[in-house]
Write a protein that holds these residues in place. Structure first.
Motif, mmCIF file in Angstrom:
data_model
loop_
_atom_site.group_PDB
_atom_site.id
_atom_site.type_symbol
_atom_site.label_atom_id
_atom_site.label_comp_id
_atom_site.label_asym_id
_atom_site.label_seq_id
_atom_site.Cartn_x
_atom_site.Cartn_y
_atom_site.Cartn_z
ATOM 1 N N ALA A 230 0.837 -1.210 0.000
ATOM 2 C CA ALA A 230 0.000 0.000 0.000
ATOM 3 C C ALA A 230 0.868 1.255 0.000
ATOM 4 N N ARG A 231 1.923 1.245 0.763
ATOM 5 C CA ARG A 231 2.856 2.380 0.771
ATOM 6 C C ARG A 231 3.568 2.481 -0.578
ATOM 7 N N ALA A 232 3.886 1.340 -1.174
ATOM 8 C CA ALA A 232 4.507 1.336 -2.504
ATOM 9 C C ALA A 232 3.604 2.039 -3.509
ATOM 10 N N VAL A 233 2.321 1.758 -3.441
ATOM 11 C CA VAL A 233 1.365 2.405 -4.356
ATOM 12 C C VAL A 233 1.417 3.919 -4.191
ATOM 13 N N LEU A 234 1.478 4.381 -2.960
ATOM 14 C CA LEU A 234 1.534 5.831 -2.711
ATOM 15 C C LEU A 234 2.771 6.456 -3.350
ATOM 16 N N MET B 160 0.297 -3.059 -10.141
ATOM 17 C CA MET B 160 -0.329 -3.129 -8.815
ATOM 18 C C MET B 160 -1.850 -3.282 -8.947
ATOM 19 N N PHE B 161 -2.445 -2.516 -9.856
ATOM 20 C CA PHE B 161 -3.899 -2.583 -10.023
ATOM 21 C C PHE B 161 -4.340 -3.887 -10.694
ATOM 22 N N ILE B 162 -3.531 -4.436 -11.580
ATOM 23 C CA ILE B 162 -3.921 -5.679 -12.250
ATOM 24 C C ILE B 162 -3.873 -6.855 -11.277
ATOM 25 N N SER B 163 -2.939 -6.791 -10.330
ATOM 26 C CA SER B 163 -2.780 -7.894 -9.373
ATOM 27 C C SER B 163 -3.561 -7.677 -8.076
ATOM 28 N N GLY B 164 -3.983 -6.426 -7.832
ATOM 29 C CA GLY B 164 -4.648 -6.127 -6.573
ATOM 30 C C GLY B 164 -3.667 -6.050 -5.415
ATOM 31 N N GLU B 165 -2.427 -5.739 -5.726
ATOM 32 C CA GLU B 165 -1.375 -5.655 -4.715
ATOM 33 C C GLU B 165 -1.329 -4.243 -4.129
ATOM 34 N N GLY B 166 -1.734 -4.110 -2.869
ATOM 35 C CA GLY B 166 -1.719 -2.811 -2.201
ATOM 36 C C GLY B 166 -2.908 -1.928 -2.527
ATOM 37 N N VAL B 167 -3.733 -2.366 -3.469
ATOM 38 C CA VAL B 167 -4.946 -1.651 -3.894
ATOM 39 C C VAL B 167 -5.995 -2.688 -4.269
ATOM 40 N N ALA B 168 -7.231 -2.229 -4.424
ATOM 41 C CA ALA B 168 -8.276 -3.125 -4.921
ATOM 42 C C ALA B 168 -7.982 -3.441 -6.386
ATOM 43 N N LYS B 169 -8.151 -4.694 -6.759
ATOM 44 C CA LYS B 169 -7.913 -5.100 -8.146
ATOM 45 C C LYS B 169 -8.882 -4.340 -9.051
ATOM 46 N N ASP B 170 -8.326 -3.735 -10.109
ATOM 47 C CA ASP B 170 -9.144 -2.913 -11.004
ATOM 48 C C ASP B 170 -8.484 -2.909 -12.387
ATOM 49 N N THR B 171 -9.005 -3.743 -13.269
ATOM 50 C CA THR B 171 -8.414 -3.902 -14.598
ATOM 51 C C THR B 171 -8.461 -2.610 -15.399
#
Length: 181
Positions: A108-112, A132-143
């Motif tokens: 989540a910090r990485a996303v920031l 990050m978004f494709i895998s849902g890593e640190g964020v909700a998955k969102d293609t």
């Protein structure tokens, strides 16, 4: 000859000269190549809050160039530069946060940090946000959001993003199908 004057200014404590002296030492321009000496000059400038030197010193700690490899020290210097809006430092810090290298793993910090770098046009960070978004890593998955980050990075010329975007265009996943693009 210019290295002589840069060194004089660096030795008198001028941070910008210390940064440039470190670069000369790293590349062996006008002075012998000496990574340890470069680290000393980068350290002096970094201690004066020169964000380019903070980033460069962090990179030296990642590579073990003139210093003992130390990812915790790298993260510390990247964060100092990142907090001064150095986009490459933000990106590098995000990588360490994502992988848990030198710091506790914190996607989540990485996303920031990726977001801050991407906001400054860093195409690698834009691509990483797509990942990050494709895998849902640190964020909700969102293609759809992932594809928009890939597209932004691709438009900036990042080859990996161009390839990834082509795959999504071909499948019509997260974006209208367009095999011609």
């Amino acid at each position: 000859k210019g290295a002589v004057f840069i060194q004089r200014a660096a030795d008198k404590g001028l941070a910008i000269a210390q940064y440039h002296m470190a670069r000369l030492c790293m590349e062996g321009l006008g002075v012998p190549k000496d990574f340890a000496r470069a680290a000393l000059y980068n350290q002096k400038a970094a201690d004066q809050d020169d964000y380019d030197s903070q980033f460069a010193l962090g990179a030296q700690y990642v590579d073990g160039a003139g210093v003992t490899k130390n990812l915790a020290q790298a993260a510390l210097w990247f964060e100092k530069a990142a907090r001064q809006n150095h986009p490459q430092a933000q990106y590098q810090l995000a990588l360490l946060d994502r992988q848990g290298q030198g710091v506790p793993k914190d996607p989540a910090r990485a996303v920031l940090w990726f977001q801050k770098a991407a906001d400054q046009g860093n195409v690698q960070a834009e691509y990483a946000l797509g990942e990050m978004f494709i895998s849902g890593e640190g964020v909700a998955k969102d293609t759809s959001t992932a594809v928009s980050w890939y597209a932004k990075s691709a438009e900036g010329g990042y080859p990996a993003a161009q390839f990834k975007l082509a795959e999504f265009l071909e499948k019509g996943e997260g974006i209208a199908k367009d095999e011609a693009k």
